[in-house]
Motif scaffolding. Structure first.
Motif, PDB file in Angstrom:
ATOM      1  N   ASN B 135       0.820  -1.214   0.000  1.00 38.31           N
ATOM      2  CA  ASN B 135       0.000   0.000   0.000  1.00 38.31           C
ATOM      3  C   ASN B 135       0.854   1.265   0.000  1.00 38.31           C
ATOM      4  OD1 ASN B 135       0.716  -0.745   2.665  1.00 38.31           O
ATOM      5  ND2 ASN B 135      -0.882   0.573   3.508  1.00 38.31           N
ATOM      6  N   ALA B 139       0.574   4.071  -3.477  1.00 33.13           N
ATOM      7  CA  ALA B 139       0.242   5.474  -3.215  1.00 33.13           C
ATOM      8  C   ALA B 139       1.065   6.438  -4.063  1.00 33.13           C
ATOM      9  CB  ALA B 139       0.445   5.783  -1.730  1.00 33.13           C
ATOM     10  N   THR B 243     -10.344  -3.095 -11.878  1.00 34.00           N
ATOM     11  CA  THR B 243     -11.594  -2.814 -11.166  1.00 34.00           C
ATOM     12  C   THR B 243     -12.784  -3.453 -11.876  1.00 34.00           C
ATOM     13  OG1 THR B 243     -11.845  -0.718 -12.347  1.00 34.00           O
ATOM     14  CG2 THR B 243     -10.731  -0.643 -10.229  1.00 34.00           C
ATOM     15  N   CYS B 266      -5.389   3.183   5.117  1.00 29.82           N
ATOM     16  CA  CYS B 266      -4.989   3.356   3.721  1.00 29.82           C
ATOM     17  C   CYS B 266      -4.460   2.075   3.085  1.00 29.82           C
ATOM     18  CB  CYS B 266      -3.965   4.480   3.565  1.00 29.82           C
ATOM     19  SG  CYS B 266      -4.512   6.032   4.235  1.00 29.82           S
ATOM     20  N   TRP B 268      -4.698  -1.291   0.656  1.00 34.02           N
ATOM     21  CA  TRP B 268      -5.171  -1.328  -0.740  1.00 34.02           C
ATOM     22  C   TRP B 268      -6.667  -1.574  -0.825  1.00 34.02           C
ATOM     23  CZ3 TRP B 268      -7.481  -5.878  -1.915  1.00 34.02           C
ATOM     24  CH2 TRP B 268      -7.050  -7.047  -1.278  1.00 34.02           C
ATOM     25  N   GLU B 271      -8.948   1.477  -1.124  1.00 35.71           N
ATOM     26  CA  GLU B 271      -9.136   2.042  -2.461  1.00 35.71           C
ATOM     27  C   GLU B 271     -10.189   1.248  -3.231  1.00 35.71           C
ATOM     28  OE1 GLU B 271      -7.785   4.951  -3.561  1.00 35.71           O
ATOM     29  OE2 GLU B 271      -9.272   4.611  -5.131  1.00 35.71           O
ATOM     30  N   SER B 274     -13.552   2.113  -1.945  1.00 35.01           N
ATOM     31  CA  SER B 274     -13.936   3.442  -2.412  1.00 35.01           C
ATOM     32  C   SER B 274     -14.465   3.373  -3.845  1.00 35.01           C
ATOM     33  CB  SER B 274     -12.719   4.368  -2.302  1.00 35.01           C
ATOM     34  OG  SER B 274     -12.805   5.425  -3.206  1.00 35.01           O
TER      35      SER B 274
END
Lengths: 352, 324
Positions: B135, B139, B243, B266, B268, B271, B274
């Motif tokens: 992670n 970033a 995704t 934070c 992975w 994300e 989200s």
């Protein structure tokens, strides 16, 4: 109390040694010297123009000028072969010019224009021109010494005789990457040339207040089994001779070199710094040890006519004027440029 | 088809690429003569010689600098950072230099290189030799990040990483080194940015990475015994991130769980949650749930380390509770 023994803020004044007049007789072709003269003027005049553009509010962000330090960049620019590699610092305008990059893309980059050397994405501290062997200006102290080793290693593996030069300041000699890089280059006998431009101040602090040796780069060389050369960094001939020797050594498999060029920046560290921490007597002495008028006189002494030198200065000035106007009238980058060239496919996509 | 360990797959993957392309070179600490501290690179020095397989000093900045400079000038280096925790001493090279070179030069220069590293916990090495730092890596814009979970994926993703024109951080999981898997004969080349659906089930989507993949699969078996059928997706590549595969699965199952070894904040999975929250919200029938290592440094004692990492029991229990 720093190891130098002086109370903090009361460091000793370091004055320049007089120019070595015998270098007039050094075995350097006159046309090479004319080129050294021209490149020093290209750098000086460009830096002065960039300073003017600051004052006009046209250059944003920060910028680090090399006024007073032109001789080292110019000397290597002349001594290096076109396919050799240069790695410079955030104070890299001069080194970029020295490798043959014209003023227009440099000024354009500083003005944030689409015609900038790297399209407005790098700025003052990240000038790069691979086609000129200018492999980048690096703004985090020390890293590029390690990166230069990679280019040198690559040349060895690919069987070329290219060399890689890393320029850095005196401040870089106290970061770990310097020591990792020099040890690495020495161990593998890489064709890397480490050039410390020792301008006496790491940023605002005198290097002598934070370093227990007199020559921050050269005095560390023996620890890595290397010899070092200390030269007057304001004498283009002195640096050129040292550069030639180091380049020849690297090309012929003799391994890396450390050159410490003693110099002085006539201005502050960056745009934000008036440099008032420097004693007047020191500044005055170094202003009198300016590389450019000295070299002008040396060429006159060697029989070059004043008219020829004046003509060169005029040519450089005209080109910088032209480049300034061209850069000023160039467009800003297109909005789409924000999204380009993160990846080799030209884009910035990270998900589907 | 042959059965290889994940450990053997490392050398097999590197060797495949070094045989194919003479510009591929390999460097790192103890990687040549000693064959790697995890014995992952045994035999490479013997086959390719000391010019292409280089034992370096303990100088992580020098290693990554050498890899970067070589990559900028025509080579395709693979650099080893022995433990991924050591990225902390050379993060400048990764985050400031390698990742940003192509953008800062507006495409003029690039860094086609691979940094491979032993990542993750399970070996009782304590807080400085056990971290999952994928992670951290994802970033930073400008680096690709992959973390294979099987020997075949390791070889295939290594090949894809070496051939990629951009920098790739390849995280091998240290606890997976002794695990075995079938590896097809011949050249294996995978694709970055492709997740893999390992198991289909209609009750929930479980997304996992590296060591968490076999644990999620074990949990899926346990859940199936209780009549709960889950889809398990091995993310494999965090950047680029597939995704589409995850969103398509959530559209089928309506529930999402992430199983992450990185500490909570934070990670992975945050994300992915989200993205699903934004792009797949109307497909969801219940809260997204992250199953992670707590936001703690890792302890050395086996009991404490085991408590920290998600295991099949915790994954199973969390999913059962969430699904009611």
């Amino acid at each position: 109390m720093p190891l130098s023994g002086a109370p903090y803020g009361e460091h000793g004044i370091v004055l320049p040694e007089p120019f070595d007049e015998s270098l007039k007789d050094a075995p350097i072709d006159l046309e090479v010297r004319i080129e050294l003269f021209r490149k020093q003027h290209e750098i000086r005049q460009l830096e002065k123009r960039i300073y003017d553009l600051f004052l006009q509010g046209l250059v944003r962000g920060t910028s680090h000028l090399s006024i007073g330090m032109e001789a080292t960049g110019a000397a290597f620019g002349v001594a290096l072969r076109r396919d050799d590699y240069s790695f410079a610092t955030y104070r890299g305008h001069g080194h970029t010019v020295a490798r043959g990059v014209g003023p227009e893309p440099i000024i354009g980059e500083l003005l944030g224009r689409a015609t900038g050397l790297v399209g407005g994405k790098g700025g003052s501290m990240h000038l790069t021109s691979v086609e000129h062997g200018m492999m980048g200006c690096y703004a985090i102290i020390g890293a590029h010494l390690c990166i230069a080793n990679g280019a040198a290693w690559s040349a060895k593996v690919r069987g070329t005789d290219q060399v890689a030069v890393a320029f850095f300041g005196d401040g870089a000699t106290n970061i770990g990457a310097f020591h990792e890089a020099v040890n690495y280059a020495a161990n593998y006998r890489l064709p890397t040339i480490f050039v410390c431009e020792n301008n006496l101040y790491m940023e605002y602090t005198p290097i002598a207040e934070v370093t227990p040796v007199k020559h921050p780069a050269a005095d560390r060389a023996p620890a890595y089994g290397m010899d070092a050369t200390v030269v007057d960094g304001n004498d283009a001939d002195a640096v050129y001779l040292a550069a030639q020797a180091a380049i020849e050594r690297a090309r012929s498999g003799g391994g890396p070199s450390i050159i410490e060029a003693k110099t002085y920046r006539q201005g502050g560290h960056s745009r934000a710094d008036p440099g008032q921490y420097r004693p007047d007597r020191e500044v005055e002495a170094w202003l009198a040890h300016d590389p450019i008028p000295m070299y002008h006189q040396r060429l006159l002494d060697l029989g070059v006519g004043e008219d020829r030198l004046t003509a060169i200065i005029g040519e450089v000035a005209a080109e910088i004027d032209r480049a300034t106007e061209a850069a000023k009238s160039a467009p800003e980058p297109a909005a789409e440029a924000l999204w380009t060239n993160v990846w080799a496919d030209g884009g910035s996509q990270w998900r589907n | 088809m042959a059965e290889l360990t994940y450990r053997e797959a490392v050398a097999a993957g590197i060797a495949q690429e070094m045989r194919r392309d003479p510009s591929v070179v390999f460097l790192g600490e103890d990687v040549a003569g000693a064959g790697g501290v995890f014995k992952t690179t045994a035999g490479l020095l013997e086959e390719f010689g000391p010019d292409r397989v280089v034992d370096t000093p303990i100088s992580e900045q020098a290693i990554l600098g050498a890899a970067m400079g070589a990559a900028m000038t025509g080579l395709r280096p693979i650099a080893e950072i022995m433990f991924s925790d050591f990225f902390a001493v050379c993060w400048d090279l990764v985050a400031n230099e390698i990742a940003k070179t192509r953008y800062m030069t507006d495409g003029m220069a690039g860094c086609p290189l691979v940094i491979r590293s032993g990542n993750g916990a399970g070996l009782r090495f304590g807080a400085q030799h056990s971290q999952s730092i994928e992670n951290w890596a994802m970033a930073v814009p400008g680096v690709k990040v992959v973390a294979p979970s099987t020997p075949a994926d390791l070889i295939g993703l290594m090949a894809a990483s070496v051939r990629d024109p951009d920098p790739v951080l390849l995280f091998e999981h240290k606890a997976l080194y002794p695990t075995k898997g079938d590896v097809p004969d011949g050249e294996i080349v995978d694709e970055l940015g492709k997740a893999r659906v390992l198991r289909d089930g209609s009750d929930a989507t479980v997304v996992a990475l590296a060591l968490m993949v076999p644990r999620a699969m074990e949990a899926a078996d346990m859940l199936a015994a209780d009549g709960i059928e889950v889809t398990v997706i091995d993310v494999r590549s965090l950047v680029p991130l597939d995704t589409a595969t995850i969103l398509a699965s959530v559209a089928e199952t309506s529930r999402l769980f992430t199983v992450e070894e990185n500490p909570r904040l934070c990670g992975w999975g945050a994300e992915i949650c989200s993205i699903v929250g934004e792009d797949g919200f109307w497909d969801l029938d219940g809260p997204i749930v992250r199953i992670t290592t707590p936001h703690l440094p890792l302890a050395s004692a086996p009991k404490l380390e085991d408590l920290a990492l998600p295991d099949a029991d915790r994954v199973t229990a969390t999913i059962k509770t969430a699904l009611g």
